[in-house]
Design a protein around this motif. Structure first.
Motif, short mmCIF file in Angstrom:
data_model
loop_
_atom_site.label_atom_id
_atom_site.label_comp_id
_atom_site.label_asym_id
_atom_site.label_seq_id
_atom_site.Cartn_x
_atom_site.Cartn_y
_atom_site.Cartn_z
N ARG A 191 26.32 -5.26 27.36
CA ARG A 191 24.74 -5.88 27.52
C ARG A 191 23.89 -4.86 26.90
N ASP A 192 23.87 -3.77 26.66
CA ASP A 192 23.00 -2.98 25.87
C ASP A 192 22.90 -3.49 24.20
N LEU A 193 23.92 -3.56 23.90
CA LEU A 193 24.28 -4.11 22.54
C LEU A 193 23.72 -5.36 22.27
N GLN A 194 24.15 -6.14 23.35
CA GLN A 194 23.60 -7.76 23.38
C GLN A 194 21.98 -7.58 23.23
N ALA A 195 21.56 -6.89 24.19
CA ALA A 195 19.83 -6.89 24.12
C ALA A 195 19.35 -6.64 23.01
N PHE A 243 16.20 -14.24 31.31
CA PHE A 243 16.36 -13.43 32.40
C PHE A 243 17.03 -12.08 32.34
N TRP A 244 18.61 -12.19 31.89
CA TRP A 244 19.29 -11.10 31.86
C TRP A 244 18.84 -9.91 30.83
N ARG A 245 18.00 -10.39 29.69
CA ARG A 245 17.44 -9.46 28.79
C ARG A 245 16.56 -8.50 29.60
N THR A 246 15.76 -9.04 30.59
CA THR A 246 14.86 -8.35 31.72
C THR A 246 15.63 -7.23 32.45
N ILE A 247 16.64 -7.76 32.90
CA ILE A 247 17.59 -7.15 34.00
C ILE A 247 18.20 -5.88 33.28
N THR A 248 18.67 -6.23 32.12
CA THR A 248 18.98 -5.00 31.10
C THR A 248 18.11 -3.97 30.87
N VAL A 298 25.82 -13.20 23.94
CA VAL A 298 26.12 -12.96 25.03
C VAL A 298 27.45 -12.02 25.21
N PRO A 299 27.30 -11.00 26.65
CA PRO A 299 28.43 -10.46 26.71
C PRO A 299 29.67 -11.18 27.10
N SER A 300 30.94 -10.71 26.75
CA SER A 300 32.25 -11.28 27.19
C SER A 300 33.29 -10.43 26.83
N GLY A 301 33.98 -10.08 27.93
CA GLY A 301 35.16 -9.41 27.83
C GLY A 301 35.11 -8.04 27.33
N GLY A 302 33.85 -7.33 27.74
CA GLY A 302 33.79 -6.22 26.93
C GLY A 302 33.24 -6.29 25.66
N GLN A 303 32.92 -7.34 25.00
CA GLN A 303 32.56 -7.38 23.87
C GLN A 303 31.30 -8.23 23.66
N TYR A 332 27.67 -8.71 32.39
CA TYR A 332 26.46 -7.85 32.53
C TYR A 332 26.64 -6.92 33.53
N CYS A 333 27.56 -7.01 34.51
CA CYS A 333 27.52 -5.89 35.37
C CYS A 333 28.32 -4.82 34.96
N ASP A 334 27.98 -3.52 35.63
CA ASP A 334 28.64 -2.53 35.48
C ASP A 334 30.03 -2.70 36.40
N ARG A 335 30.07 -3.04 37.44
CA ARG A 335 30.96 -3.42 38.42
C ARG A 335 30.82 -4.67 39.35
#
Length: 591
Positions: free
Chosen positions: A250-254, A511-516, A267-272, A537-540
């Motif tokens: 998510r940090d790279l995506q941001a 919205f998720w850019r804000t959450i990051t 968009v994050p997907s499968g750790g990529q 986007y979640c850590d866990r």
């Protein structure tokens, strides 16, 4: 030769409403299209694109201001009633009678549509079997889960056999299992009855199942074609990149979202991170943006083509319904707490309602600055767990510490250190943005100059117009205002209850850019969602069903546990829930 007329023929259709500022608003702007009979067609577009207005006009519930509209060969301007006698329409908020049972709702809609008594038994039996509601005919509709309500709504819509079925976002707020069930029902009806179906949807994977897709934005038709034809527009522009070790996707995506001159969407997907590069973008600048991370081409998807079309149409002048991402600077938060230790501790948490156990012996911890996802099917117990974590519902038993406070005996003290954004917009629609924030600032204990400064600062940080009445805001901006209100008092922990339900992909990215950004500033975020892509986007994440915790871990770890490492989280989620349900059924049979 087939003499069956097209399901829908539209020529230069237009519809205008009065906007919130008193100025005319063009909801439908000169659309022309044709849908052949026997077609499964999808209408997609961001909030405010005109999808619902178009569906309501096709259903004969709204009169066009200009153009021509024929449905099933009938001119709606001349005989709307004849069209309504031959179609079935399921709006976003279908009117179930919650005090009536499943069977009583079916009987009521059969009465309203004049379904003969001699055909009801067979039709009801078929619909109940298709929707898997046969064992719930005596249950009040108000006590059904969200997915079951949607299936009952579809069954009531189909108590008569229509020539055309119109479905306006039938799967909003519905979990992946129920979404799959709804689409199996739709596809079964098409195969068995030759039914024509037009569906509006915010899910691109649903649109990809359709024969033909119409992409709308700001009342205009941007493109239409088969999913493969539309996907061709993104060919050669789609890639996947793996972040450096230890860097959340998510940090790279941001970082990529913040570079629109190089990247259309990410968009994050499968750790990529899956992304679309701008046509003709500077390759050296893109390589520098990615920090030389491993980047590979990937096959384009329908969502890629959708995002590309929307960004090209916006052409830099923005979209009133989908707010742009916030700057990377996040609102300031409180720094109280216990260092690197967990900010949420749950031990053997139980919640019973009479004889019914909604949450059974659940245990987990959430670390400071972590984004923690709470997932599960409708009726799984996640909302009950969520409300206990927020201090809105007492636990029956177990240990529950939030921000260092024991919620069993000090809920008020804990609530002062948390922020909460409800699933449904819960601010005051008749108050302006400033008035709402000023009111909630007072409710959170802010006074005088401190309150004025915080309200003005958060209005600036969330890029809001202080004078606009909140009820007139588009959905994406309403969610932004709700989050601003939840962060006014600088909480340590932010709880988000399905914050993106019903929001289009553009607004979800913002919205998720804000959450990051909030997570990077140290805010702990706990979120429930039915969009499984958002679990990335979640850590866990924790997956619940029937009140039990089925899986807990990183998104990658959960996928590995499901046996679907390289697939979408949707598939992993369904596999974990179905495996647990099968084991439970075997245990009951053995007993």
């Amino acid at each position: 030769m087939n003499d069956t007329p097209p399901s829908v023929v539209i020529k230069a259709l237009s519809k205008t409403f009065d906007g919130p500022d008193g100025k005319p608003f063009q909801a439908i702007d000169g659309i022309s299209l044709s849908i052949p009979p026997g077609t499964l067609a999808a209408v997609v577009g961001p909030d405010g694109a005109g999808k619902t207005t178009l569906m309501r006009m096709m259903a004969g519930l709204l009169r066009p201001d200009g153009g021509r509209l024929h449905v099933l060969g009938i001119d709606l301007a001349e005989d709307a009633q004849e069209v309504q006698n031959r179609i079935s329409y399921m709006p976003q908020r279908f009117g179930l009678y919650e005090d009536l049972s499943v069977q009583e709702n079916l009987d009521l809609y059969a009465d309203l549509h004049g379904v003969p008594a001699d055909v009801r038994v067979e039709r009801f039996s078929r619909l109940l079997a298709m929707t898997d509601l046969a064992h719930f005919t005596d249950r009040p509709a108000g006590k059904l889960s969200g997915g079951m309500k949607q299936k009952l709504g579809l069954a009531c819509t189909l108590v008569r056999v229509p020539d055309l079925l119109l479905l306006d976002e039938p799967s909003v707020g519905v979990d992946p299992l129920s979404r799959r069930d709804l689409w199996e029902i739709i596809e079964q009806l098409i195969e068995s009855d030759g039914l024509s179906v037009i569906v509006s949807t915010a899910y691109m994977d649903e649109a990809e199942r359709c024969d033909h897709v119409f992409v709308m934005n700001r009342g205009m038709l941007l493109a239409d074609g088969t999913p493969d034809e539309l996907k061709a527009g993104a060919r050669g522009l789609t890639h996947v990149v793996s972040p450096d070790d230890g860097v959340p996707a998510r940090d790279l995506q941001a970082r990529m979202i913040d570079a629109p001159e190089l990247v259309v969407d990410a968009v994050p997907s499968g750790g990529q991170v899956r992304f679309i590069c701008q046509p003709g973008c500077n390759e050296a600048a893109l390589k520098a943006l990615l920090h030389d991370c491993d980047c590979q081409p990937r096959e384009e998807e329908l969502e890629d083509a959708f995002m590309l079309l929307l960004h090209q149409h916006d052409d830099g002048h923005g979209d009133a319904s989908s707010p742009p991402p916030l700057a990377s600077q996040a609102p300031a938060v409180a720094t109280n707490g216990n260092g690197d230790g967990p900010v949420i501790v749950v031990r053997d948490l139980v919640r019973r309602f009479g004889d019914f156990t909604a949450v059974a012996n659940t245990s987990f911890e959430v670390k400071r600055g972590e984004i923690f996802g709470l997932l599960g099917p409708n009726g799984a117990g996640k909302t009950t767990t969520f409300r206990m974590l927020c201090g809105l519902l007492p636990a029956t038993s177990g240990e529950l510490l939030v921000a260092g406070v024991n919620l069993r005996n000090a809920r008020a003290a804990a609530r002062a250190r948390i922020g909460y954004v409800a699933q449904k917009f819960s601010l005051y629609s008749n108050l302006s943005v400033y008035e709402n924030l000023d009111f909630f600032g007072g409710a959170y204990g802010l006074r005088g100059k401190e309150r004025r400064d915080r309200v003005n600062e958060i209005i600036r940080q969330f890029d809001l117009d202080p004078d606009v009445h909140s009820g007139n805001l588009p959905l994406g901006y309403k969610q932004r205002l709700a989050m601003a209100a939840g962060l006014l008092h600088q909480p340590e922990i932010l709880f988000l209850d399905e914050p993106t339900s019903g929001i289009d992909p553009l607004a979800r990215r913002a919205f998720w850019r804000t959450i990051t950004a909030l997570s990077q500033s140290g805010v702990t975020v706990v979120v429930t969602t039915h969009f499984m892509e958002e679990a990335e986007y979640c850590d866990r994440i924790a997956i619940q069903d029937a009140g039990r915790l089925l899986a807990l871990g990183t998104p990658r770890g959960v996928r590995e546990r499901s046996g679907i490492v390289s697939g979408h989280m949707n598939e992993a989620f369904i596999a974990i829930v179905e495996k647990a349900r099968a084991a439970e059924a075997e245990g009951q049979e053995a007993a």
